[in-house]
Enzyme design. Sequence first.
Site, mmCIF file in Angstrom:
data_model
loop_
_atom_site.group_PDB
_atom_site.id
_atom_site.type_symbol
_atom_site.label_atom_id
_atom_site.label_comp_id
_atom_site.label_asym_id
_atom_site.label_seq_id
_atom_site.Cartn_x
_atom_site.Cartn_y
_atom_site.Cartn_z
ATOM 1 N N ASP A 30 43.532 48.480 27.890
ATOM 2 C CA ASP A 30 42.020 48.725 28.213
ATOM 3 C C ASP A 30 41.587 49.342 27.037
ATOM 4 O O ASP A 30 41.626 50.481 26.569
ATOM 5 C CB ASP A 30 42.089 49.748 29.513
ATOM 6 C CG ASP A 30 40.629 50.319 29.631
ATOM 7 O OD1 ASP A 30 39.671 49.603 29.214
ATOM 8 O OD2 ASP A 30 40.589 51.275 30.365
ATOM 9 N N ASN A 48 37.909 49.961 26.871
ATOM 10 C CA ASN A 48 36.832 50.451 26.894
ATOM 11 C C ASN A 48 36.849 51.500 27.973
ATOM 12 O O ASN A 48 35.970 52.204 28.522
ATOM 13 C CB ASN A 48 35.574 49.552 27.582
ATOM 14 C CG ASN A 48 35.929 48.874 28.439
ATOM 15 O OD1 ASN A 48 36.889 49.091 29.100
ATOM 16 N ND2 ASN A 48 35.093 47.917 28.974
ATOM 17 N N ASP A 103 37.400 51.611 31.107
ATOM 18 C CA ASP A 103 36.902 51.407 32.691
ATOM 19 C C ASP A 103 38.150 51.254 33.451
ATOM 20 O O ASP A 103 38.221 51.090 34.639
ATOM 21 C CB ASP A 103 36.271 50.345 32.796
ATOM 22 C CG ASP A 103 37.081 48.884 32.492
ATOM 23 O OD1 ASP A 103 38.213 48.986 32.037
ATOM 24 O OD2 ASP A 103 36.494 47.945 32.701
ATOM 25 N N ASP A 136 41.398 44.397 29.259
ATOM 26 C CA ASP A 136 40.382 43.407 28.983
ATOM 27 C C ASP A 136 40.720 42.676 27.613
ATOM 28 O O ASP A 136 41.519 42.919 26.884
ATOM 29 C CB ASP A 136 39.121 44.254 28.831
ATOM 30 C CG ASP A 136 39.330 45.548 27.767
ATOM 31 O OD1 ASP A 136 39.927 45.398 26.898
ATOM 32 O OD2 ASP A 136 38.523 46.538 28.206
ATOM 33 N N ASP A 191 45.069 30.162 32.499
ATOM 34 C CA ASP A 191 45.519 29.802 33.998
ATOM 35 C C ASP A 191 44.272 29.306 34.498
ATOM 36 O O ASP A 191 43.183 29.899 34.381
ATOM 37 C CB ASP A 191 45.979 31.285 34.395
ATOM 38 C CG ASP A 191 46.753 31.259 35.651
ATOM 39 O OD1 ASP A 191 46.718 30.199 36.360
ATOM 40 O OD2 ASP A 191 47.738 32.200 35.598
ATOM 41 N N ASP A 207 47.381 26.574 38.248
ATOM 42 C CA ASP A 207 47.729 27.374 39.656
ATOM 43 C C ASP A 207 47.915 26.567 40.820
ATOM 44 O O ASP A 207 47.154 25.479 41.230
ATOM 45 C CB ASP A 207 46.806 28.336 39.892
ATOM 46 C CG ASP A 207 47.056 29.176 40.871
ATOM 47 O OD1 ASP A 207 47.818 30.361 40.733
ATOM 48 O OD2 ASP A 207 46.310 29.195 41.984
ATOM 49 N N GLU A 242 52.277 24.966 38.481
ATOM 50 C CA GLU A 242 52.946 25.995 39.567
ATOM 51 C C GLU A 242 53.250 25.061 40.579
ATOM 52 O O GLU A 242 52.572 24.611 41.409
ATOM 53 C CB GLU A 242 52.120 27.068 39.832
ATOM 54 C CG GLU A 242 52.741 27.998 40.561
ATOM 55 C CD GLU A 242 51.906 29.187 41.310
ATOM 56 O OE1 GLU A 242 52.308 30.308 41.403
ATOM 57 O OE2 GLU A 242 50.747 28.755 41.622
ATOM 58 N N HIS A 260 53.742 37.700 37.112
ATOM 59 C CA HIS A 260 52.711 38.728 37.771
ATOM 60 C C HIS A 260 52.886 38.612 39.309
ATOM 61 O O HIS A 260 52.437 39.541 39.876
ATOM 62 C CB HIS A 260 51.323 38.396 37.306
ATOM 63 C CG HIS A 260 50.970 37.028 37.923
ATOM 64 N ND1 HIS A 260 51.332 35.749 37.255
ATOM 65 C CD2 HIS A 260 50.088 36.521 38.662
ATOM 66 C CE1 HIS A 260 50.747 34.787 38.041
ATOM 67 N NE2 HIS A 260 50.194 35.358 39.067
ATOM 68 N N ASP A 261 53.677 37.527 39.868
ATOM 69 C CA ASP A 261 53.736 37.666 41.362
ATOM 70 C C ASP A 261 55.178 37.969 41.836
ATOM 71 O O ASP A 261 55.780 38.053 43.019
ATOM 72 C CB ASP A 261 53.800 35.960 41.635
ATOM 73 C CG ASP A 261 52.277 35.453 41.857
ATOM 74 O OD1 ASP A 261 51.289 36.326 41.917
ATOM 75 O OD2 ASP A 261 52.255 34.320 41.594
HETATM 76 C C1 NOJ Z 1 49.835 31.663 42.459
HETATM 77 C C2 NOJ Z 1 49.254 32.778 41.679
HETATM 78 O O1 NOJ Z 1 50.219 33.266 40.707
HETATM 79 C C3 NOJ Z 1 49.069 33.926 42.348
HETATM 80 O O2 NOJ Z 1 48.882 35.233 41.810
HETATM 81 C C4 NOJ Z 1 48.016 33.699 43.295
HETATM 82 O O3 NOJ Z 1 47.803 34.643 44.500
HETATM 83 C C5 NOJ Z 1 48.035 32.478 44.068
HETATM 84 N N1 NOJ Z 1 48.477 31.216 43.093
HETATM 85 C C6 NOJ Z 1 46.676 31.909 44.479
HETATM 86 O O4 NOJ Z 1 45.711 31.430 43.688
#
Ligand code: NOJ
Length: 538
Positions: A21, A23, A25, A29, A98, A194, A245, A309-310
């Site tokens: 980050d 700034n 907040d 970023d 992405d 995605d 994906e 990230h998932d």
């Molecule tokens: C896959 C993404 O990696 C995930 O983070 C997202 O919630 C879903 N697709 C919906 O776009």
Amino acid sequence: MKRTWWKEAVVYQVYWRSFFDSNGDGYGDLEGLIQKLDYIHDLGVDVIWLNPCYESPDKDNGYDISDYYRIMDKAGDMETFDRLLHEVHQRGMKLIMDLVVNHTSDQHPWFIESRSSKDNPKRDWYIWRDKPNNWRSYFTPSAWEYDEKTGQYYFHSFAVEQPDLNWENKEVREEIYKMMRFWLDKGIDGFRLDAIALLAKPDGFPDAENPYDIRYLTNNPGVHEYLQEMHDKVLKHYDIFTVGEVAFVSPEEGLKYVEEDRNELHTLFHFEVCDEMPTWDPIRFKQIQKRWYEGLWGKGWNSQFLNNHDHTRQVTRYGNDKQFRVESAKLLATLVHTLPGTPYIYQGEEIGMTGVKFDSIDDYNDIAMKNKYAEEVAKGRDPKEVLESLQLLSRDNSRTPMQWDDSEHAGFTTGTPWLKVNPNYKEINVKQALAAPNSVYYYYKKLIQLRKQNPVMVYGTFRDLSENEPYIYAYTRELDGVRWLIVLNHCDSDNVYTLPEELSSASRRLLLGNYIDVKEEGTTLHMRPHEARIYALQ
Ligand code: NOJ
């Protein structure tokens, strides 16, 4: 096999809101990313995958786009984005964006128009029906949402606020292609697409026998025609890299997305490991690797990753993040970088960051987890029990801020972080990793260098020598007379591995290992907990 830059590349994923980050907040970023580009570059990676930073109400952390042509305020603005791209290129790296084209935000002007009346010209840009079927979405008990104004239901594969676009509509597709060209003309180097396997919907939306098995959302007839059209109208005109994906896919079906002469995508993420293997399962993992290798090798290209990230951080989910955190993080890195396919590093993985367990649901942000929590608690289940059952796989495990140093909020922000920092930041952070010669960080650096110097690591054929071994994973990679042996002891205790007859007379040279004092002992290798070794054989 054709040699290409993206097969040889190592990709580093930046979940920018948790990266740095600039700034105060509380959100990372793009300016923060610019400031840390040298850190990423020093690691030796080639490509940055940037999570969505388009204008968005942020219901699903940027995966609900309301304007494809603007940058969301939290991330910065277009001038900063352009500077970021320039700075990435200045360092000889590439940037892939992405991109979410299966759905938009419900705040996108297209959807606002679409829902405004049944005869609005954009009505058909989304999917409207008088009656829902029994499908669930990824994040909600029904994939349909009733809209008072026009008395119909719209379809959403994810959250209610993420209506699916109607890909059958040619105008939609043309608008999407135009937007993709806008970004590519700026000079970006490709896309991570995605939910790309969800574009096509089945005729008539028949009810599912088991609505909880949401495979029906993916890989429906028509998806490949859309991708071939996208390739023809957009992708083939640029020297770029695309990764899709693609959930719930077999190697046979997966090949259709990436086979080199089919003109769809370059590579895919299949989720047989991350979606379908909740905890480490060695025999299954080996079978998955073998099947995908046999299905794709020589025809289409695979990706290697154990988290993003998932998905919960790999050392927590598939390794040992306590007693053997460092060894285990290095072993998993060895695995990802030496199996066939392009390796991905998710930010923080290179310092062995771990998952979290927050005490209260209020400390979590993940919409998937929070919706599931609400659904289960509404059924009368004990909230504490529900929380515990969701913790291991919560997406926030990997979304906590990057741990830069041992100062407040791990040096991520001078404000209040949007998601709490993992309490272990005093021990696990970049500053500490850079100061320790045997850290996970330097091991990654060496692995990446090895890939640069040794085509066998990219293009070598793969053979599993340990199919039924529960702890040891041993395999070779071989190219033009060069043969490597990788041996991993994925276990909290010692194990021995005896080389097969055919390799017993070969001389071995240790190229990289995660323990410093390796003694070479003939044909039986004594492997310590989470020990990993890469040998060149002669
Ligand atoms: C896959 C993404 O990696 C995930 O983070 C997202 O919630 C879903 N697709 C919906 O776009």
